[in-house]
Design a protein around this motif. Structure first.
Motif: not given
Length: 114
Positions: A6-35
């Motif tokens: 909440e403090a970060v959001a109030e300061a005008g920052w957006a927070v996004r989490v890219v979870d790579l757990a279980g990602a098997a390859d580059k394509a999965a990494l890219m899909d998770r970043c995109a999502a």
């Protein structure tokens, strides 16, 4: 953690989490970043395209008026499975952060330990 978020959001920052757990390859990494980053449909899912969108506040979430924090989790597991891809991803993250360093809208990439 919600108080920090909440403090970060109030300061005008957006927070996004890219979870790579279980990602098997580059394509999965890219899909998770995109999502996680809610990237546009034209996102090319390659290293240059990832570098471009991370460096371009025009495609960041609207809440990122001051900057964007990307928290990458599952990176250690992904790096063990795909060391070459992880090294390239780390370099892309680092270069994007560097490009935004002297701007009004900064990018921060954090490696989560979960």
């Amino acid at each position: 953690m919600s108080g920090l978020h909440e403090a970060v959001a109030e300061a005008g920052w957006a927070v996004r989490v890219v979870d790579l757990a279980g990602a098997a390859d580059k394509a999965a990494l890219m899909d998770r970043c995109a999502a996680a980053l809610d990237l546009p449909g034209w996102f090319g899912r390659n290293w240059d395209a990832l570098a471009d969108v991370l460096s371009d506040p025009g495609v960041w979430p609207r809440a990122a008026t001051a900057g964007l924090v990307v928290v990458v989790t599952g990176w250690s597991e992904f790096g063990g499975r795909c060391p070459v891809e992880w090294e390239t991803a780390r370099e892309v993250f680092e270069e994007a952060v560097e490009r935004r360093r002297a701007s009004d809208t900064a990018l921060t990439v954090l490696l989560g330990l979960s």
